[in-house]
Design a protein around this motif. Structure first.
Motif, PDB file in Angstrom:
ATOM      1  N   PRO A 103       5.337  17.693  20.784  1.00 42.43           N
ATOM      2  CA  PRO A 103       4.371  18.588  21.438  1.00 42.43           C
ATOM      3  C   PRO A 103       3.456  17.870  22.437  1.00 42.43           C
ATOM      4  N   LEU A 104       3.127  16.609  22.158  1.00 35.87           N
ATOM      5  CA  LEU A 104       2.308  15.843  23.105  1.00 35.87           C
ATOM      6  C   LEU A 104       3.061  15.648  24.414  1.00 35.87           C
ATOM      7  N   ALA A 105       4.348  15.275  24.300  1.00 33.20           N
ATOM      8  CA  ALA A 105       5.161  15.060  25.497  1.00 33.20           C
ATOM      9  C   ALA A 105       5.392  16.364  26.248  1.00 33.20           C
ATOM     10  N   VAL A 106       5.537  17.477  25.522  1.00 32.84           N
ATOM     11  CA  VAL A 106       5.717  18.779  26.174  1.00 32.84           C
ATOM     12  C   VAL A 106       4.474  19.157  26.958  1.00 32.84           C
ATOM     13  N   THR A 107       3.297  18.960  26.359  1.00 31.72           N
ATOM     14  CA  THR A 107       2.049  19.269  27.047  1.00 31.72           C
ATOM     15  C   THR A 107       1.893  18.404  28.298  1.00 31.72           C
ATOM     16  N   GLU A 109       0.742  23.246  34.802  1.00 32.28           N
ATOM     17  CA  GLU A 109      -0.155  23.884  33.847  1.00 32.28           C
ATOM     18  C   GLU A 109      -1.469  23.102  33.757  1.00 32.28           C
ATOM     19  N   ARG A 110      -2.554  23.832  33.574  1.00 30.17           N
ATOM     20  CA  ARG A 110      -3.865  23.196  33.493  1.00 30.17           C
ATOM     21  C   ARG A 110      -4.083  22.599  32.105  1.00 30.17           C
ATOM     22  N   VAL A 111      -4.463  21.343  32.081  1.00 26.74           N
ATOM     23  CA  VAL A 111      -4.744  20.645  30.830  1.00 26.74           C
ATOM     24  C   VAL A 111      -6.132  20.025  30.953  1.00 26.74           C
TER      25      VAL A 111
END
Length: 293
Positions: free
Chosen positions: A103-107, A116-118
């Motif tokens: 999930p970290l790598a996907v984000t 996408e805004r992070v």
């Protein structure tokens, strides 16, 4: 009540995936990795074909012929191949711990490649999570094992697959994507086996392990689908990290693995960072006050 049901389905799915990983590792003792990949892909393809037909859908549709699905196939192949190699050559515990960083790598990939805004909080969480990965693989000359890189490459492959899935045509169902994902493993596994260690006729236990991994893996995928459609996503999704607990248990009970303090610390950091990103991301979607009518 719906959140409880959804969470229970998620835990059941993660238990299934952990059992699948255990069976794959057991099969790797007597069957070449390429052959496992080929047989696993064949069984999964047949299983998802049956599920697709049960839903009244066609397996092959025009929407499947596009660059996004081709890219997804490449990531599926790399993720599965390197992950199975890591299971065969490294410990179940460390491989599963590194997988939790997906999930970290996907984000990260969604921010870099999909715009996408992070927020800065999630950027910090991503950085801390990858520090946890470093603690698991122990990048020092005394403790580093090259096989840990296989798990990292597998994790990146799965992250790429998930990103490509998000970009796939909405007309394609999860079951259809499952058919395509497993189908590409059949020729890949065959070619890899032919180019490396060749083929063997599996003994009875190896057949049992490969069949068990395939059937339970399909069941786990179904449970995951139900979980994501039951209850609130922000409540249900963090329970996917229960997979690591099951993996640690199977690693200790079946393979005699004893994680050291560094691996446990790194695993905890990965899990906490991932949960923070999931919860923080869901909060960002909820307005702080009612929208004006």
């Amino acid at each position: 009540m719906e959140n409880i049901r959804g969470s229970a389905w998620m835990v059941l799915a993660m238990l299934g995936f952990a059992v699948e990983d255990m069976f794959v590792k057991l099969a790797a003792d007597g069957v070449p990795v390429g052959q496992i990949l080929m047989l696993f892909g064949l069984g999964g393809m047949v299983g998802f074909l049956l599920l697709t037909w049960r839903r009244g859908e066609r397996a092959l549709v025009p929407q499947a012929m596009n660059k996004t699905l081709a890219m997804r196939a490449v990531f599926e192949i790399s993720g599965r191949l390197f992950f199975i190699l890591s299971l065969a050559l490294s410990t179940l515990s460390s491989t599963s711990a590194i997988l939790q960083a997906t999930p970290l790598a996907v984000t990260l990939g969604a921010a870099v490649f999909m715009g996408e805004r992070v927020g800065w909080q999630r950027w910090i969480a991503i950085l801390i999570g990858f520090i946890g990965v470093l603690l698991v693989i122990k990048p020092t000359p005394e403790a580093f094992q090259l096989t840990s890189i296989l798990a990292v490459l597998g994790m990146l492959g799965f992250a790429g697959r998930d990103l490509a899935t998000r970009a796939a045509p909405p007309a394609l169902s999860n079951m259809q994507l499952g058919v395509y994902g497993f189908a590409v493993l059949v020729p890949t596994g065959g070619v890899y086996a032919a180019a490396t260690s060749g083929f063997v006729w599996p003994d009875a236990f190896s057949w049992f392990a490969i069949s068990g991994a395939t059937v339970i893996g399909i069941g786990a995928y179904y449970a995951l689908t139900v979980a994501m459609r039951t209850g609130e996503v922000s409540v249900v999704t963090p329970f996917r990290y229960s997979r690591l607990l099951f993996a640690l248990g199977f690693g200790f009970a079946i393979f005699g693995e004893t994680p050291d303090l560094m691996m446990l610390l790194g695993s905890s950091i990965i899990v906490l960072s991932g949960i923070y990103i999931l919860v923080n991301g869901r909060r960002a979607l909820v307005p702080s006050k009612p929208a004006a009518l």
